[in-house]
Write a protein that holds these residues in place. Structure first.
Motif, PDB file in Angstrom:
ATOM      1  N   ARG A 182       0.808  -1.213   0.000  1.00 40.17           N
ATOM      2  CA  ARG A 182       0.000   0.000   0.000  1.00 40.17           C
ATOM      3  C   ARG A 182       0.847   1.272   0.000  1.00 40.17           C
ATOM      4  N   SER A 183       2.140   1.097  -0.139  1.00 37.39           N
ATOM      5  CA  SER A 183       3.018   2.237  -0.407  1.00 37.39           C
ATOM      6  C   SER A 183       4.129   1.757  -1.323  1.00 37.39           C
ATOM      7  N   ILE A 184       4.493   2.593  -2.279  1.00 33.80           N
ATOM      8  CA  ILE A 184       5.561   2.256  -3.209  1.00 33.80           C
ATOM      9  C   ILE A 184       6.567   3.397  -3.223  1.00 33.80           C
ATOM     10  N   VAL A 185       7.827   3.051  -3.455  1.00 32.64           N
ATOM     11  CA  VAL A 185       8.899   4.044  -3.382  1.00 32.64           C
ATOM     12  C   VAL A 185       9.642   4.094  -4.713  1.00 32.64           C
ATOM     13  N   ILE A 186       9.666   5.286  -5.298  1.00 32.16           N
ATOM     14  CA  ILE A 186      10.435   5.549  -6.516  1.00 32.16           C
ATOM     15  C   ILE A 186      11.839   5.959  -6.074  1.00 32.16           C
ATOM     16  N   CYS A 187      12.859   5.259  -6.575  1.00 34.55           N
ATOM     17  CA  CYS A 187      14.223   5.509  -6.091  1.00 34.55           C
ATOM     18  C   CYS A 187      15.152   6.048  -7.170  1.00 34.55           C
ATOM     19  N   ASP A 188      15.835   7.115  -6.825  1.00 38.22           N
ATOM     20  CA  ASP A 188      16.938   7.618  -7.648  1.00 38.22           C
ATOM     21  C   ASP A 188      18.229   7.139  -6.996  1.00 38.22           C
ATOM     22  N   THR A 189      18.425   5.836  -6.999  1.00 35.51           N
ATOM     23  CA  THR A 189      19.481   5.177  -6.228  1.00 35.51           C
ATOM     24  C   THR A 189      20.877   5.656  -6.617  1.00 35.51           C
ATOM     25  N   ALA A 190      21.099   5.922  -7.896  1.00 37.88           N
ATOM     26  CA  ALA A 190      22.425   6.317  -8.365  1.00 37.88           C
ATOM     27  C   ALA A 190      22.568   7.832  -8.509  1.00 37.88           C
TER      28      ALA A 190
END
Length: 402
Positions: A182-190
């Protein structure tokens, strides 16, 4: 606050509301240069997070071993015992061995802890690891369902989302949502993204995945600062409709670090974003100094807002304007005439020093502030010492001139 004296070219904020998730005690400790704080130091930082109104924090990754379990559980117990108004989550790889310890800590402490299960997503990572699309989807489904079976709320995290193809993003998030996340995380990992990219990707996730799902899903943005754009990217993601941004104090974290929480808080406050426009942030410097002491990460003198030089000047023209504002008994004016960040909003104040670029007004102001009699002879002597110096005078050097 003197808005009639400042023409503001900044557009009105398009961010109606923002939540913040603090990664200092998890992602922040992945920096190769930091020291892992003691439990007592982490508890002090936890209380400062709560005092700043930060909505949630990552307690750690209990799957990493006994020390991590001990620290996460101590923090969880502190939240429960003090009824702190801050939500908790724990990082976990998409493995049962990482997810189960979170459920065990929930059982022992009674604190609801969200499981932040993460998996790599980008083509470059998939190629490196020899992962197939089916492997990612099956791993996602298994992990999210396992977390749900243990009664855990699941936060599903795709690493390196900002370098991932649209089709894979859609399949992974849709699978996680259908399995109960019920929650999603968009990642700018680099740390690859630009603000335009952060905005576009967040809009894509909302329009193409979240809205069609028909579910109420919290969308988070998790950024890194490799290109120095982490704050701008976080604001862009929030403007695009993300609910929450992740950040860490002093930008601690892998490589050059995560989005700096302190700078994000300052900008949300000054942009008038709810609830930060009403939040008391006068303990911001204490928060940063506590993290600095506990981790061994120094605060550069020119660091925004909490650095030693942030509200300090020895330049004649600048100091003269600040002094004139202070003589009008107007602190807000003094804190705005040569600063885009009003110091008093963060519990700080302007400092006037004496150096080679100072005028006599600096000297007179310094003497008055230190309750020292102002005479022409003393002013001339200090002024001459400053002009012949290659640095801003210390208090000891000024007093030697007396």
């Amino acid at each position: 606050m003197h808005s009639n004296l400042i023409h503001d070219w900044n557009p009105a904020t398009e961010i109606p509301h923002a939540q913040l998730n603090d990664e200092t005690l998890r992602d922040g400790l992945q920096s190769p240069s930091v020291r892992d704080p003691s439990i007592s130091e982490k508890i002090e930082i936890l209380h400062l997070m709560a005092s700043l109104g930060i909505n949630a924090l990552n307690l750690g990754l209990p799957g990493a071993g006994p020390r991590a379990v001990e620290h996460v559980e101590a923090l969880a117990r502190e939240i429960v015992a003090n009824k702190l108004k801050i939500r908790a989550n724990c990082a976990a790889r998409t493995h049962e061995a990482d997810i189960r310890p979170i459920a065990d800590i929930v059982q022992r402490t009674g604190l609801n802890i969200e499981a932040a299960t993460f998996i790599g997503s980008s083509p470059i990572r998939r190629y490196t690891e020899n992962w197939t699309d089916d492997f990612l989807l099956q791993t996602t489904e298994k992990a999210v369902k396992f977390a749900a079976s243990l009664g855990l709320a699941c936060m599903y995290v795709t690493e390196d989302t900002t370098r991932c193809d649209p089709a894979t993003i859609k399949r992974l998030y849709s699978t996680a949502i259908s399995c109960g996340a019920r929650s999603i995380v968009i990642c700018d990992t680099a740390g690859h993204s630009t603000p335009a990219g952060a905005f576009a990707l967040t809009k894509f996730v909302l329009d193409e995945i979240v809205k069609p799902s028909g579910e109420k899903i919290r969308v988070d943005w998790h950024g890194h600062n490799d290109r120095g754009l982490a704050v701008a990217n976080s604001l862009a993601a929030l403007a695009a409709g993300a609910d929450c941004a992740h950040a860490s104090a002093l930008a601690t974290g892998e490589r050059v670090g995560n989005t700096p929480m302190d700078q994000l808080l300052v900008n949300l406050k000054l942009m008038g974003v709810s609830p930060w426009n009403q939040q008391d942030l006068t303990r911001l410097k204490s928060y940063c100094e506590s993290v600095s002491r506990a981790t061994g990460v120094p605060i550069p003198a020119n660091y925004p807002v909490v650095g030693a030089d942030a509200f300090r000047t020895a330049t004649g023209v600048h100091a003269s304007a600040v002094i004139k504002a202070l003589k009008k008994n107007d602190v807000a004016l003094a804190n705005s005439v040569y600063s885009g960040v009003p110091a008093h909003l963060f519990g700080l104040e302007q400092t006037i020093d004496i150096g080679p670029m100072s005028g006599k007004s600096n000297v007179i102001f310094w003497l008055e502030r230190h309750h020292i009699e102002v005479t022409e002879e003393v002013v001339t002597r200090i002024y001459a010492a400053a002009k012949s110096s290659d640095h801003t005078l210390t208090e000891a050097e000024i007093r030697a001139c007396l």
